[in-house]
Design an enzyme around this catalytic site. Sequence first.
Site, PDB file in Angstrom:
ATOM      1  N   TRP A  72      -5.720   5.512 -12.465  1.00 26.92           N
ATOM      2  CA  TRP A  72      -5.490   4.145 -12.943  1.00 26.92           C
ATOM      3  C   TRP A  72      -6.013   3.961 -14.363  1.00 26.92           C
ATOM      4  CZ3 TRP A  72      -5.576  -0.665  -9.350  1.00 26.92           C
ATOM      5  CH2 TRP A  72      -4.579  -0.530  -8.381  1.00 26.92           C
TER       6      TRP A  72
ATOM      7  N   LYS B 270      -6.488  -3.279  -3.864  1.00 26.27           N
ATOM      8  CA  LYS B 270      -5.844  -2.753  -2.654  1.00 26.27           C
ATOM      9  C   LYS B 270      -6.423  -3.433  -1.423  1.00 26.27           C
ATOM     10  CE  LYS B 270      -6.310   1.738  -1.870  1.00 26.27           C
ATOM     11  NZ  LYS B 270      -5.187   2.687  -2.001  1.00 26.27           N
TER      12      LYS B 270
END
Length: 227
Positions: free
Chosen positions: A80, A183
Amino acid sequence: MTNNLSGYRNKFVRVKTSKKRTVSSSNWLRRQLNDPYVAKARIDGFRSRAAYKLLEIHEKFKLFIPNMKIVDLGAAPGGWSQVASKLIKASDNNLNNKIISIDVLEIEHVAGVEFVQKDFFEADTEELIIQALDGRADIVMSDMASNTIGHKATDHIRTLLLCEQAFEFALKVLKPSGHFIAKIFRGGAENELLHKVKREFKTVKHFKPSSSRSESTEIYLVALNKK
């Protein structure tokens, strides 16, 4: 497009059983060997298949622009952070862009990223990140998940707790109109957290990238424009 997998699908690979390997580890290895996103990440130079999830989130919501300050929680192995660095055109010499990445595991250097090797849950970690930011963040993002045990309800709760911690931290460091990405695993207990997030952000969306495995209950909470 990030979901264009032409040329990355290989012939199915079977994994031989081994006395030293558990069933779960054999299943994980089989998924890795037969996952086109794993092959694509290797060719594209990303450290994990998770990079494509963030790329898809950006394609959907257009979150990243140059001259941003970003916090990446649970950053290892750095997929990421790599994506964020590319999208905001970060470099080690550009002080207008700043990415603070934190994980208890070490990650290799990414251009424009300052890495803090600490457990996010240690008492002094939040203050260290705030000092490193030297201001307010534009985006706080978390791909953190607990180590799964195969029990969906337990995995759901454990990862939800990580998301709650990330959310509370995001409220402290985000500037007005900042964004939060995290998430979660679907399981029913996330509704209370969603109500909290909706009180603090103007727009809250669920998003499941095509690069997320279809059998997984993971989705991404995308909270836009902090009030």
